[in-house]
Design an enzyme around this catalytic site. Structure first.
Site, PDB file in Angstrom:
ATOM      1  N   LYS A 170      17.544  16.763 -33.330  1.00  0.00           N
ATOM      2  CA  LYS A 170      15.636  17.060 -32.408  1.00  0.00           C
ATOM      3  C   LYS A 170      14.661  16.405 -32.239  1.00  0.00           C
ATOM      4  CE  LYS A 170      17.811  22.016 -31.154  1.00  0.00           C
ATOM      5  NZ  LYS A 170      17.341  23.187 -31.762  1.00  0.00           N
TER       6      LYS A 170
ATOM      7  N   ARG B 126      24.774  24.209 -36.034  1.00  0.00           N
ATOM      8  CA  ARG B 126      24.934  23.546 -34.438  1.00  0.00           C
ATOM      9  C   ARG B 126      24.614  22.456 -34.506  1.00  0.00           C
ATOM     10  NH1 ARG B 126      22.722  23.184 -29.459  1.00  0.00           N
ATOM     11  NH2 ARG B 126      23.366  23.882 -27.941  1.00  0.00           N
TER      12      ARG B 126
HETATM   13  N1  HH2 Z   1      19.687  24.485 -29.831  1.00  0.00           N
HETATM   14  C1  HH2 Z   1      19.690  24.198 -28.128  1.00  0.00           C
HETATM   15  C2  HH2 Z   1      20.595  24.793 -27.071  1.00  0.00           C
HETATM   16  N2  HH2 Z   1      20.724  25.687 -27.797  1.00  0.00           N
HETATM   17  N3  HH2 Z   1      21.403  27.913 -29.383  1.00  0.00           N
HETATM   18  C3  HH2 Z   1      21.101  28.359 -30.456  1.00  0.00           C
HETATM   19  N4  HH2 Z   1      21.265  29.004 -31.090  1.00  0.00           N
HETATM   20  N5  HH2 Z   1      20.154  26.833 -31.351  1.00  0.00           N
HETATM   21  C4  HH2 Z   1      20.046  26.336 -31.594  1.00  0.00           C
HETATM   22  O1  HH2 Z   1      18.697  25.608 -32.235  1.00  0.00           O
HETATM   23  C5  HH2 Z   1      19.885  25.341 -30.268  1.00  0.00           C
HETATM   24  C6  HH2 Z   1      20.671  26.795 -29.226  1.00  0.00           C
HETATM   25  C7  HH2 Z   1      18.720  22.228 -28.262  1.00  0.00           C
HETATM   26  O2  HH2 Z   1      20.022  22.164 -28.446  1.00  0.00           O
HETATM   27  P1  HH2 Z   1      21.091  21.202 -27.057  1.00  0.00           P
HETATM   28  O3  HH2 Z   1      22.239  22.183 -26.639  1.00  0.00           O
HETATM   29  O4  HH2 Z   1      21.921  19.471 -27.562  1.00  0.00           O
HETATM   30  O5  HH2 Z   1      20.393  20.487 -26.026  1.00  0.00           O
HETATM   31  P2  HH2 Z   1      19.887  21.299 -24.280  1.00  0.00           P
HETATM   32  O6  HH2 Z   1      19.339  22.558 -24.571  1.00  0.00           O
HETATM   33  O7  HH2 Z   1      19.244  20.041 -24.017  1.00  0.00           O
HETATM   34  O8  HH2 Z   1      21.588  21.399 -23.665  1.00  0.00           O
END
Ligand code: HH2
Length: 299
Positions: A235, A269
């Site tokens: 992040k 995660r």
């Molecule tokens: N972070 C992201 C997405 N979903 N869900 C939970 N519960 N906690 C988190 O910290 C979280 C989440 C963001 O990460 P990522 O899925 O890699 O990115 P994007 O939202 O751009 O797809």
């Protein structure tokens, strides 16, 4: 002395769909991220094709994922929203095929109740809702009826507004208060306490200092007796600390994962499952040795 591991909530209390228990055992769980998106902040576009997403999910499983989190809408700052039909079209075939082939719990990362329902019907058993049931009024009843596990994540604002000017009086107290309120709403809708996991929402409406303080004071958030899920993987706050783009943040992620485990996180995660599964194992083993050492010393 670590204040954390001894205060951590046992994952044995997390019961998910259809009577199936998800337990932590010796170490916290690793949730592997599968983004069926074109615009995710790190891997957008790599797994938009469902065959690729499925192959990636299987790869994460082989690397040691305990849970797979499948999402089709990015929640990064300023992400564009994905139409319900498109989200359904991306996520459901991937979950249906994975459910046929694997036995680890599948989580769906969505804020839309129809997507959650279709994913649960296709074989998912956890709903990871970054809006903590605020995005869609029907979400709580969909989760309650299905008996699915649910991740309630803290976010100030929405992905479109959240990084404009995050403001808190006292960030840890405000997130704890939010958890209490969202747990009350969830349980009033009929979701069992045992099916709830809480997540401070690292990077969601938070400045660097807010993220660091939440991670440092994670044990204070374990007081609600529910497991904590933490998402730090690659992040922006890590980029702010190390000055690297998302592509090169794995070492920073490893540090954050290790310390989150030490401070009581029960589900991590992550994108890099193989690497972070090792980090979790080592951090958890050190935490466990510290507790038994203390016991022996105290005896
Ligand atoms: N972070 C992201 C997405 N979903 N869900 C939970 N519960 N906690 C988190 O910290 C979280 C989440 C963001 O990460 P990522 O899925 O890699 O990115 P994007 O939202 O751009 O797809």
């Amino acid at each position: 002395m670590s204040t954390s591991s001894s205060q951590a909530v046992s994952c044995k209390t997390w019961l998910v769909a259809k009577g199936r228990e998800v337990t932590c055992g010796e170490r916290p769980l690793v949730m592997g991220i599968v983004n069926v998106t074109d615009d995710s902040f790190y891997d957008g576009g790599r797994y938009l094709d469902s065959e690729r997403a499925i192959a990636h999910a299987i790869e994460l499983l082989e690397q040691g994922a305990d849970i797979l989190d499948i999402g089709a809408e990015s929640s990064r700052p300023d992400a564009h929203s994905v139409k319900e039909e498109d989200e359904l079209g991306r996520v459901v075939p991937v979950i249906a095929e994975l459910a046929r082939r694997i036995t680890v719990p599948i989580s769906v990362d969505t804020t839309k109740s129809r997507v959650a329902q279709a994913a649960l019907d296709a074989g998912a058993s956890i709903v990871n809702d970054v809006s903590a049931l605020r995005g869609d009024t029907a979400m709580a009843s969909v989760v309650a009826r299905s008996g699915a596990g649910v991740v309630l994540m803290h976010m100030q604002g929405t992905p479109q507004t959240m990084q404009a000017a995050p403001t808190y009086g006292e960030v840890v107290a405000e997130v704890a208060q939010f958890f209490k309120e969202r747990m009350r709403v969830a349980m009033e809708a009929g979701i069992a306490q045992m099916n709830i996991v809480l997540d401070p929402g690292i990077g969601f409406g938070k400045l660097l200092g807010h993220n660091l303080e939440l991670l440092n004071r994670l044990p204070e958030l374990a007081m609600l007796d529910r497991p904590l899920l933490v998402g730090v993987s690659r992040k922006a706050f890590i980029g702010q600390l190390v000055g690297r783009s998302a592509e090169y943040r794995e070492w920073g992620t490893a540090a954050a994962v290790a310390l989150a485990v030490d401070r009581g996180a029960r589900v991590l995660r992550v994108h890099d499952v193989g690497m972070m599964a090792d980090v979790v194992k080592v951090a958890a083993a050190i935490g466990a040795a510290a507790s038994s050492g203390r016991k022996a010393h105290d005896a």
